[in-house]
Scaffold this motif. Structure first.
Motif, PDB file in Angstrom:
ATOM      1  N   LEU A  79       0.866  -1.180   0.000  1.00 55.56           N
ATOM      2  CA  LEU A  79       0.000   0.000   0.000  1.00 55.56           C
ATOM      3  C   LEU A  79       0.900   1.227   0.000  1.00 55.56           C
ATOM      4  N   PRO A  80       1.080   1.865  -1.155  1.00 51.94           N
ATOM      5  CA  PRO A  80       1.947   3.041  -1.214  1.00 51.94           C
ATOM      6  C   PRO A  80       1.323   4.224  -0.483  1.00 51.94           C
ATOM      7  N   GLU A  81       2.094   5.280  -0.340  1.00 51.97           N
ATOM      8  CA  GLU A  81       1.641   6.454   0.400  1.00 51.97           C
ATOM      9  C   GLU A  81       0.349   7.013  -0.194  1.00 51.97           C
ATOM     10  N   ILE A  82       0.324   7.113  -1.529  1.00 51.96           N
ATOM     11  CA  ILE A  82      -0.922   7.486  -2.205  1.00 51.96           C
ATOM     12  C   ILE A  82      -1.488   6.204  -2.791  1.00 51.96           C
ATOM     13  N   PRO A  83      -2.649   5.741  -2.297  1.00 54.82           N
ATOM     14  CA  PRO A  83      -3.147   4.446  -2.773  1.00 54.82           C
ATOM     15  C   PRO A  83      -3.318   4.461  -4.297  1.00 54.82           C
ATOM     16  N   LYS A 134     -11.876  10.036   1.702  1.00 53.26           N
ATOM     17  CA  LYS A 134     -10.473   9.662   1.880  1.00 53.26           C
ATOM     18  C   LYS A 134     -10.308   8.367   2.669  1.00 53.26           C
ATOM     19  N   GLY A 135     -11.105   8.243   3.732  1.00 52.91           N
ATOM     20  CA  GLY A 135     -11.004   7.055   4.577  1.00 52.91           C
ATOM     21  C   GLY A 135     -11.346   5.787   3.818  1.00 52.91           C
ATOM     22  N   TYR A 136     -12.401   5.882   3.016  1.00 56.95           N
ATOM     23  CA  TYR A 136     -12.792   4.715   2.225  1.00 56.95           C
ATOM     24  C   TYR A 136     -11.750   4.400   1.168  1.00 56.95           C
ATOM     25  N   ARG A 137     -11.208   5.440   0.548  1.00 60.63           N
ATOM     26  CA  ARG A 137     -10.186   5.210  -0.483  1.00 60.63           C
ATOM     27  C   ARG A 137      -8.981   4.490   0.106  1.00 60.63           C
ATOM     28  N   GLN A 138      -8.590   4.949   1.320  1.00 64.86           N
ATOM     29  CA  GLN A 138      -7.458   4.329   1.988  1.00 64.86           C
ATOM     30  C   GLN A 138      -7.743   2.846   2.219  1.00 64.86           C
ATOM     31  N   ARG A 139      -8.983   2.561   2.592  1.00 64.73           N
ATOM     32  CA  ARG A 139      -9.329   1.167   2.879  1.00 64.73           C
ATOM     33  C   ARG A 139      -9.399   0.331   1.603  1.00 64.73           C
ATOM     34  N   PHE A 142      -6.005  -0.525   0.956  1.00 60.68           N
ATOM     35  CA  PHE A 142      -5.636  -1.586   1.885  1.00 60.68           C
ATOM     36  C   PHE A 142      -6.118  -2.940   1.349  1.00 60.68           C
ATOM     37  N   ALA A 143      -7.356  -2.956   0.891  1.00 67.89           N
ATOM     38  CA  ALA A 143      -7.949  -4.196   0.358  1.00 67.89           C
ATOM     39  C   ALA A 143      -7.106  -4.715  -0.803  1.00 67.89           C
ATOM     40  N   GLN A 144      -6.696  -3.793  -1.647  1.00 66.32           N
ATOM     41  CA  GLN A 144      -5.870  -4.140  -2.803  1.00 66.32           C
ATOM     42  C   GLN A 144      -4.575  -4.835  -2.361  1.00 66.32           C
ATOM     43  N   ALA A 145      -3.983  -4.326  -1.284  1.00 61.76           N
ATOM     44  CA  ALA A 145      -2.733  -4.913  -0.801  1.00 61.76           C
ATOM     45  C   ALA A 145      -2.956  -6.312  -0.235  1.00 61.76           C
ATOM     46  N   LEU A 146      -4.166  -6.544   0.278  1.00 61.62           N
ATOM     47  CA  LEU A 146      -4.446  -7.833   0.931  1.00 61.62           C
ATOM     48  C   LEU A 146      -4.806  -8.936  -0.055  1.00 61.62           C
ATOM     49  N   LEU A 147      -5.113  -8.545  -1.306  1.00 61.31           N
ATOM     50  CA  LEU A 147      -5.534  -9.547  -2.289  1.00 61.31           C
ATOM     51  C   LEU A 147      -4.472 -10.632  -2.458  1.00 61.31           C
ATOM     52  N   GLY A 148      -4.908 -11.866  -2.449  1.00 62.14           N
ATOM     53  CA  GLY A 148      -3.990 -12.974  -2.637  1.00 62.14           C
ATOM     54  C   GLY A 148      -3.307 -13.409  -1.353  1.00 62.14           C
ATOM     55  N   ASN A 149      -3.720 -12.853  -0.226  1.00 58.75           N
ATOM     56  CA  ASN A 149      -3.109 -13.184   1.068  1.00 58.75           C
ATOM     57  C   ASN A 149      -1.589 -13.220   1.027  1.00 58.75           C
TER      58      ASN A 149
ATOM     59  N   ARG B  73       0.386  10.144 -13.353  1.00 57.37           N
ATOM     60  CA  ARG B  73      -0.184  11.270 -12.626  1.00 57.37           C
ATOM     61  C   ARG B  73      -0.995  10.788 -11.416  1.00 57.37           C
ATOM     62  N   GLN B  74      -1.714   9.687 -11.590  1.00 60.39           N
ATOM     63  CA  GLN B  74      -2.545   9.161 -10.495  1.00 60.39           C
ATOM     64  C   GLN B  74      -1.751   8.224  -9.584  1.00 60.39           C
ATOM     65  N   ARG B  75      -0.488   8.004  -9.912  1.00 58.65           N
ATOM     66  CA  ARG B  75       0.377   7.096  -9.141  1.00 58.65           C
ATOM     67  C   ARG B  75      -0.070   5.637  -9.217  1.00 58.65           C
ATOM     68  N   THR B  76      -0.919   5.319 -10.186  1.00 63.01           N
ATOM     69  CA  THR B  76      -1.350   3.928 -10.285  1.00 63.01           C
ATOM     70  C   THR B  76      -0.264   3.065 -10.923  1.00 63.01           C
TER      71      THR B  76
END
Lengths: 319, 234
Positions: A79-83, A134-139, A142-149, B73-76
């Protein structure tokens, strides 16, 4: 699980990360602490293979990141600094895409639903990410990072910009995940890290300045215990009385407060409680303790001390 | 690669880009078709095909301007580059996504062929051949535009540079004829998109042309991969 050796990153003449080495065991939560611009994100980007290192190696689960990038990358959830969110997609479509991109081999629908339940975004699964808070985006990130365990999770400032309630939720989530995953997570807020991590790595100006257990950080940096006291009476008498108490190491007069009152800092050995002896000795010397406080440094103080120490040392080095 | 390709296509069709591009392509090609076939009372699609080059020069950068610039730009791009997919898969997915949208546009020429069949026998050899040439030409320009978008964070800059490069490839033929020095003319002619493409519009499946355009595609896909490798290594 994760082994970092002599990791260095230079951009031209600027060294961003300077010869960092550490290792993280399985199931350990490592806090990566440092002021902004200390090199936390750069280190994380090197571990995840987003950028390469100028020197040094990163090994995850026995595989080197530059030699075996696909293997390493599939065992890390980042999970990078900017999701990294595609804001024109719905949450569910985005997670479906990330699932395919990561080539996860689990039952797709169940796994995505499980991850969404875990980070509590099931209720927004059909919404376009652009419209989420913002809070939901962060989550979602987070979900993206958890994919694939993935066995290793790397989280770069996962709680920045969240409200206190969400911060607590994310903290608890990280703690619960720490049972099954190896986690490296960074922050520039100390309380954040001390609340979640087993171990703290303090990094400043691209160097590791401390690597300790969370519980030991304060004492390992601050050294001895301290008492802060305001005492009425002549300076000579006070010093003579305190000097002979067993366990007292150092007495320092800090300032005169006036009316024959001065402030003293007394350093004493760890594990010995000298407060009763100090009280009696001062009373016997016909002086009066007006105020006695714990003079120990807080975790925050130790952290600041570490970081500023390093900076002054560096400045000296340049000259 | 499939995941990226799928996402690219869905993002084209979820935004206005796919529709704008298709409207532009269908509108202008239809205009050329009416002008050079109906008004001129001809059953040959060749003039329509050669005119469409100019439109392609403007359409291909619009298709691929956001390929990588928007990711950066979106850091994706962080999600892409830290995933187990290889750089080749990522770049190829992006290229094929843009290329497929373009191929959908090109399909319109088969419709024009069918329209001609109502009035006169259509020359399907020319139509099929030129369509192959058209796809190769567009593929080459898209590969160049994807490369350009990997260099910048701004879609606008990617599009403008893409159009400028496209116009230069369009004009190399005429520039070379203005220059008197022999070897310069030869070099320019041998890299002239127009002359390779012109052979297709006459109904020839010109193998040198096929090889030329495929090489350009391969070269710029390779360059794009290098852009990311270099960024990681510098």
């Amino acid at each position: 699980m994760v082994e970092v050796k002599n990791l260095t990153k230079r951009y031209g003449n600027t060294t961003v990360v300077d010869d960092i080495s550490f290792s993280v065991g399985e199931g350990e939560i490592l806090g990566f602490l440092g002021p902004n611009g200390a090199g936390k994100s750069t280190t994380m980007n090197m571990i995840t293979g987003y950028i390469s290192s100028t020197k040094g190696t990163v090994t995850v689960d026995g595989y080197e990141v530059l030699e075996n990038p696909a293997k390493v990358k599939s065992s890390i959830g980042y999970l990078p600094e900017i999701p990294p969110l595609y804001i024109d997609m719905t949450v569910e479509k985005y997670l479906n895409f990330m699932f395919d991109l990561k080539k996860v081999k689990l039952p797709k629908k169940e796994h995505i639903n499980e991850v969404m339940r875990l980070v509590k975004i099931s209720d927004v699964s059909g919404r376009i990410i652009k419209n989420l808070s913002k809070g939901y985006r962060q989550r979602v990130g987070f979900a993206q990072a958890l994919l694939g365990n993935p066995p290793v999770l790397i989280l770069d400032e996962p709680t920045v910009g969240l409200d206190p309630q969400q911060i607590i939720e994310i903290r608890n989530l990280i703690k619960s995940l720490g049972k099954k995953h190896t986690i490296i997570f960074s922050s520039h807020v100390l309380s954040e890290i001390s609340a979640t991590c087993d171990r703290i790595l303090v990094i400043s100006n691209g160097k590791i300045v401390a690597d300790t257990k969370t519980s030991e950080l304060s004492s390992s940096i601050a050294g001895n215990q301290k008492l802060k006291m305001d005492i009425e009476g002549s300076q000579g008498a006070v010093l003579n009385a305190l000097k002979v108490i067993p366990g007292v190491l150092k007495i320092k007069k800090k300032q005169d407060i006036g009316n024959n009152v001065s402030r003293y800092i007394v350093e004493y050995q760890n594990g010995i409680d000298v407060r009763r002896d100090v009280f009696r000795a001062i009373a016997a010397a016909d002086c009066v303790i007006l105020d006695m406080q714990n003079g120990n440094e807080t975790l925050e103080d130790s952290f600041l001390k570490l970081v500023t120490q390093d900076q002054t040392q560096n400045k000296g080095g340049v000259r | 690669m499939k995941a990226i390709l799928k996402r690219e296509l869905s993002s084209y069709f979820n935004s206005a880009i796919a529709y704008v591009v298709m409207a532009m392509f269908f509108g202008f090609s239809g205009w050329f078709f009416i002008g050079t076939c109906f008004m001129a009372n001809s059953s040959s699609l060749s003039p329509t095909f050669s005119n469409i080059f100019v439109i392609i020069v403007f359409i291909t950068p619009i298709i691929s301007m956001k390929s990588f610039s928007e990711e950066k730009r979106q850091r994706t791009d962080q999600a892409l580059l830290t995933s187990p997919s290889s750089l080749f898969e990522i770049v190829m997915g992006k290229f094929l996504g843009a290329f497929l949208l373009y191929v959908i546009c090109c399909m319109m020429f088969f419709v024009y062929g069918l329209v001609i069949m109502f009035f006169a026998p259509a020359n399907w050899a020319v139509i099929i051949c030129t369509n192959i040439g058209l796809m190769l030409l567009g593929g080459a320009l898209i590969a160049i535009d994807v490369f350009i978008s990997a260099l910048t964070e701004s879609q606008l800059i990617a599009a403008i540079i893409g159009m400028a490069v496209g116009l230069i490839t369009y004009m190399t033929g005429s520039i070379s004829s203005m220059i008197g020095i022999d070897w310069v003319t030869n070099v320019l002619n041998s890299i002239s998109f127009t002359s390779y493409y012109a052979n297709f519009t006459y109904g020839m499946l010109d193998l040198t042309g096929v090889v030329f355009f495929l090489s350009v595609i391969a070269l710029f896909i390779f360059f794009t991969i290098r852009v990311f490798e270099k960024k990681r290594w510098s």
